[in-house]
Structures are given as structure tokens and as C-alpha cells.
Design an enzyme around this catalytic site. Structure first.
Site, PDB file in Angstrom:
ATOM      1  N   GLY A  36       0.381  -1.096  -0.161  1.00  0.00           N
ATOM      2  CA  GLY A  36       0.168  -0.342   0.241  1.00  0.00           C
ATOM      3  C   GLY A  36       0.560   1.650  -0.047  1.00  0.00           C
ATOM      4  O   GLY A  36       1.679   1.389   0.963  1.00  0.00           O
ATOM      5  N   GLY A  52       0.668   5.538   0.232  1.00  0.00           N
ATOM      6  CA  GLY A  52      -0.257   6.610   0.658  1.00  0.00           C
ATOM      7  C   GLY A  52       0.137   8.207  -0.148  1.00  0.00           C
ATOM      8  O   GLY A  52       1.568   7.511  -0.704  1.00  0.00           O
ATOM      9  N   TYR A 112       2.087  10.217   1.781  1.00  0.00           N
ATOM     10  CA  TYR A 112       3.458  10.137   3.115  1.00  0.00           C
ATOM     11  C   TYR A 112       3.776   8.804   3.821  1.00  0.00           C
ATOM     12  O   TYR A 112       4.761   9.422   4.816  1.00  0.00           O
ATOM     13  CB  TYR A 112       3.316  11.810   3.879  1.00  0.00           C
ATOM     14  CG  TYR A 112       2.152  11.455   4.976  1.00  0.00           C
ATOM     15  CD1 TYR A 112       1.758  11.046   5.959  1.00  0.00           C
ATOM     16  CD2 TYR A 112       0.498  11.813   5.032  1.00  0.00           C
ATOM     17  CE1 TYR A 112       0.295  10.296   6.883  1.00  0.00           C
ATOM     18  CE2 TYR A 112      -0.274  12.129   5.503  1.00  0.00           C
ATOM     19  CZ  TYR A 112      -0.285  11.430   6.820  1.00  0.00           C
ATOM     20  OH  TYR A 112      -1.779  11.002   7.354  1.00  0.00           O
ATOM     21  N   VAL A 130       3.220   1.319   3.201  1.00  0.00           N
ATOM     22  CA  VAL A 130       2.984  -0.478   3.281  1.00  0.00           C
ATOM     23  C   VAL A 130       3.769  -1.413   3.062  1.00  0.00           C
ATOM     24  O   VAL A 130       3.903  -1.653   1.978  1.00  0.00           O
ATOM     25  CB  VAL A 130       1.168  -0.745   4.280  1.00  0.00           C
ATOM     26  CG1 VAL A 130       0.887  -1.172   5.277  1.00  0.00           C
ATOM     27  CG2 VAL A 130       1.353   0.958   4.710  1.00  0.00           C
ATOM     28  N   ASP A 160     -13.695   8.805  12.158  1.00  0.00           N
ATOM     29  CA  ASP A 160     -13.624   8.973   9.969  1.00  0.00           C
ATOM     30  C   ASP A 160     -14.076   7.141  10.111  1.00  0.00           C
ATOM     31  O   ASP A 160     -13.411   6.931   8.945  1.00  0.00           O
ATOM     32  CB  ASP A 160     -12.511   9.136   9.641  1.00  0.00           C
ATOM     33  CG  ASP A 160     -12.445   9.371   8.428  1.00  0.00           C
ATOM     34  OD1 ASP A 160     -13.500   9.798   8.262  1.00  0.00           O
ATOM     35  OD2 ASP A 160     -11.530   8.488   7.676  1.00  0.00           O
ATOM     36  N   LYS A 185     -15.602   4.723   7.850  1.00  0.00           N
ATOM     37  CA  LYS A 185     -16.385   4.013   6.190  1.00  0.00           C
ATOM     38  C   LYS A 185     -14.661   2.922   5.692  1.00  0.00           C
ATOM     39  O   LYS A 185     -14.768   2.896   6.784  1.00  0.00           O
ATOM     40  CB  LYS A 185     -15.644   4.841   5.175  1.00  0.00           C
ATOM     41  CG  LYS A 185     -14.552   6.226   5.444  1.00  0.00           C
ATOM     42  CD  LYS A 185     -13.605   7.314   4.989  1.00  0.00           C
ATOM     43  CE  LYS A 185     -12.467   7.352   4.781  1.00  0.00           C
ATOM     44  NZ  LYS A 185     -11.641   8.440   4.609  1.00  0.00           N
ATOM     45  N   ASN A 227     -11.373   2.107   5.921  1.00  0.00           N
ATOM     46  CA  ASN A 227     -10.733   2.050   6.790  1.00  0.00           C
ATOM     47  C   ASN A 227     -10.820   1.007   8.054  1.00  0.00           C
ATOM     48  O   ASN A 227     -11.482   0.464   9.178  1.00  0.00           O
ATOM     49  CB  ASN A 227     -11.120   3.552   7.974  1.00  0.00           C
ATOM     50  CG  ASN A 227     -10.437   4.809   7.533  1.00  0.00           C
ATOM     51  OD1 ASN A 227      -9.551   4.601   6.566  1.00  0.00           O
ATOM     52  ND2 ASN A 227     -10.779   5.851   7.874  1.00  0.00           N
ATOM     53  N   ASP A 275      -7.019   3.054  11.036  1.00  0.00           N
ATOM     54  CA  ASP A 275      -7.165   4.491  10.763  1.00  0.00           C
ATOM     55  C   ASP A 275      -7.469   5.597  11.993  1.00  0.00           C
ATOM     56  O   ASP A 275      -8.636   5.763  11.640  1.00  0.00           O
ATOM     57  CB  ASP A 275      -7.889   4.964   9.320  1.00  0.00           C
ATOM     58  CG  ASP A 275      -6.673   6.325   8.564  1.00  0.00           C
ATOM     59  OD1 ASP A 275      -6.474   6.756  10.161  1.00  0.00           O
ATOM     60  OD2 ASP A 275      -7.034   6.902   7.646  1.00  0.00           O
ATOM     61  N   THR A 331     -15.571  12.243   6.114  1.00  0.00           N
ATOM     62  CA  THR A 331     -15.307  12.244   5.071  1.00  0.00           C
ATOM     63  C   THR A 331     -16.923  13.030   4.567  1.00  0.00           C
ATOM     64  O   THR A 331     -17.998  12.308   5.113  1.00  0.00           O
ATOM     65  CB  THR A 331     -15.717  10.823   4.709  1.00  0.00           C
ATOM     66  OG1 THR A 331     -13.723  10.300   4.629  1.00  0.00           O
ATOM     67  CG2 THR A 331     -16.068  10.974   3.032  1.00  0.00           C
TER      68      THR A 331
END
Length: 285
Positions: A30, A32, A34, A37, A146, A148, A151, A167, A188
């Protein structure tokens, strides 16, 4: 420095490998803006983990969220089977490294994209695990803020019996300093509770609103407040502008629909709590 350059540096920086010298470092699983993974394997036990490598200088104003996430996960992640476990957190001059469970099944979001809709029995299994984890963090004075499908992680692909909430970057602690109320608008849009959008103060009930949205999404294949833009989504949230289309919900139980309604209540004081949700007929075992 661009994010792609940051990610490239993460691949080759020796300090990362020095910290992980007890592990065989595997493939990138994974990326992102910054972080990277990777799958890692403990050389002694042969157990697989995931390690999230976060570059500090790419965080900028997000540094405090990573530090908060580490503090919260250190406190609660080992206490419930449906929260991604943080086994160790390392810090160097340049990086944070978070060693966690390896979610080989990927994100629940990917499953939603692939399957579209889930049958009610599977939805019940998924939501009960999420609500149980939410009840646990709420009992410990934490609000996730957060929730969703992106996550929520699966231990194994297409196996919905072991999920992890992940997360905690936007999570916060309700304490004397906050007086039990938070005011920063975060999350979100399509999953955000109305009191969070209004910025009049919010607390743990925002997580139950998100649970209601996720439940609806899994049943219908689309979110209740799905609109063309985030602004329109938030407007729909503030008006509770959603329906149960008969072509989608005709074979769905009244208990399931009532559960969704109990979560999507405008007034957070009247919204179902996580503990009460576990006793709701839809989730009751």
C-alpha cells in the site's frame, strides 16, 4: 520534494531497514501521500505483519494526527479483536514505523466495489463486529470520527468474520480538557454526522451515524447521501434526505431498516448508542 520522491526515498533509506533488522522485509502492499506499507515477516516466529513507514517531513501539519493515532492505538488496539492491533511503534529522526496486523483481505471498500451489494446476513455479521469495536473505544473515551469502508480491513479476502477498524488518524479522546465535546469538522462528507458539519460540537454519536451510512451502503450498493459533489452530500446529510428504494429494500427486514433509521437520527442525543445498538433486534445474537 514531491510525494513520489518521498515514496522512493522510503524504499531505499537504510535507517528503515536498521529498525526492521529482525524482520524479512517483503513487498509494498500500500502507498499513501506520505507513507508506504510493506509486508514483513518476523525472522524468529515467521509471523507476518504490516509495517507502515511514514516520512516525517512529508507530514507537515499532519504530524499531530500521527502522534495522536499512535497514542490512541497503543491504548486500545490490543483490547478488542476487531481493532487493528498496533504491536510496536518505532521513531527515527526521519520516520515513524507502525507494526500492525497484516490485513491480507484488503479494505472493505474494495469488496463493496467488487460485489456491489451484500446479503443481509453478511451485513449483520460485518456491522455487529464494527459496533462491538466502536462500543469498546467509546467505553474508553475515544471517538473515531472517520468510520468508512476504506478504514475497515479484512484479515482474509472474502471472509467477513474477522474485520479490523483501522486509521485512527482523526480519532480523539474525550476528556476533561475537551469537556466531552469536540468542535473540529473532520471526516468524509458522505459519512459525516450533521452535528460535525454544523461545527456546534460533537462526540461519540458521530460514529453511530457513520455506522448507519455503512449499513445502508452494504445493503444498497450505494450510500444514502451519495450526490455529485461533497457540498451536495453534506446538504443531504443536514436534511436527512434519504429513502429506502423499494427495488433495493423490498426483501430487507424491518429490523435492518429500523437499525439504519436509529443511527441516522439528526439529534445526536436521540441517536442510538453503540451499547444499545448491540442489543438492537437487527444485531442481537
Amino acid at each position: 520534494m514531491s510525494s513520489s520522491q518521498n515514496l522512493m526515498d522510503l524504499e531505499v533509506n537504510q535507517s528503515v531497514y536498521d529498525v526492521l533488522q529482525g524482520y524479512d522485509v517483503g513487498d509494498v502492499i500500500g502507498k499513501g501521500s506520505y507513507s508506504v506499507v510493506r509486508k514483513v515477516t518476523d525472522k524468529k516466529t515467521k509471523k507476518n505483519f504490516a509495517v507502515k513507514v511514514i516520512r516525517k517531513d512529508a507530514l507537515q501539519d499532519n504530524l499531530k494526527y500521527v502522534q495522536q493515532e499512535i497514542r490512541i492505538m497503543t491504548d486500545v488496539s490490543v483490547g478488542h479483536p476487531n481493532i487493528l492491533t498496533l504491536y510496536k511503534a518505532y521513531e527515527t529522526d526521519e520516520f515513524f514505523l507502525l507494526l500492525t496486523d497484516l490485513a491480507e483481505g484488503g479494505e472493505l471498500y474494495d469488496c463493496v466495489c467488487a460485489k456491489g451489494q451484500f446479503n443481509e446476513a453478511v451485513v449483520k455479521c460485518i456491522i455487529r463486529q464494527l459496533v462491538s469495536a466502536v462500543a469498546y473505544i467509546h467505553k474508553n473515551g475515544i471517538v473515531h470520527r472517520d468510520l468508512k469502508p476504506e478504514n475497515v480491513l479484512l484479515e482474509c479476502r472474502d471472509d467477513y468474520t474477522n474485520l479490523w477498524i483501522a486509521d485512527f488518524g482523526l480519532a480523539n479522546i474525550l476528556n476533561e480538557e475537551s469537556r466531552g465535546v469536540l468542535h473540529t469538522m473532520c471526516g468524509t462528507p458522505g459519512y459525516m454526522a450533521p452535528e460535525c458539519i454544523r461545527q456546534l460540537g460533537h462526540a461519540q454519536p458521530v460514529d453511530l451515524w457513520s455506522i448507519g451510512v455503512i449499513t445502508y451502503l452494504l445493503i444498497a450498493g450505494f450510500a444514502p447521501f451519495e450526490r455529485q459533489t461533497p457540498a451536495l452530500e453534506m446538504r443531504a446529510v443536514l436534511k436527512s434526505d434519504y429513502t429506502f428504494p423499494s427495488d433495493v429494500f423490498q426483501n430487507i427486514s424491518d429490523e435492518c431498516k429500523n437499525f439504519i433509521k436509529s443511527c441516522l437520527v439528526q439529534n445526536p442525543n436521540d441517536r442510538i448508542t453503540a451499547e444499545d445498538a448491540l442489543r438492537h433486534p437487527f444485531l442481537k445474537e
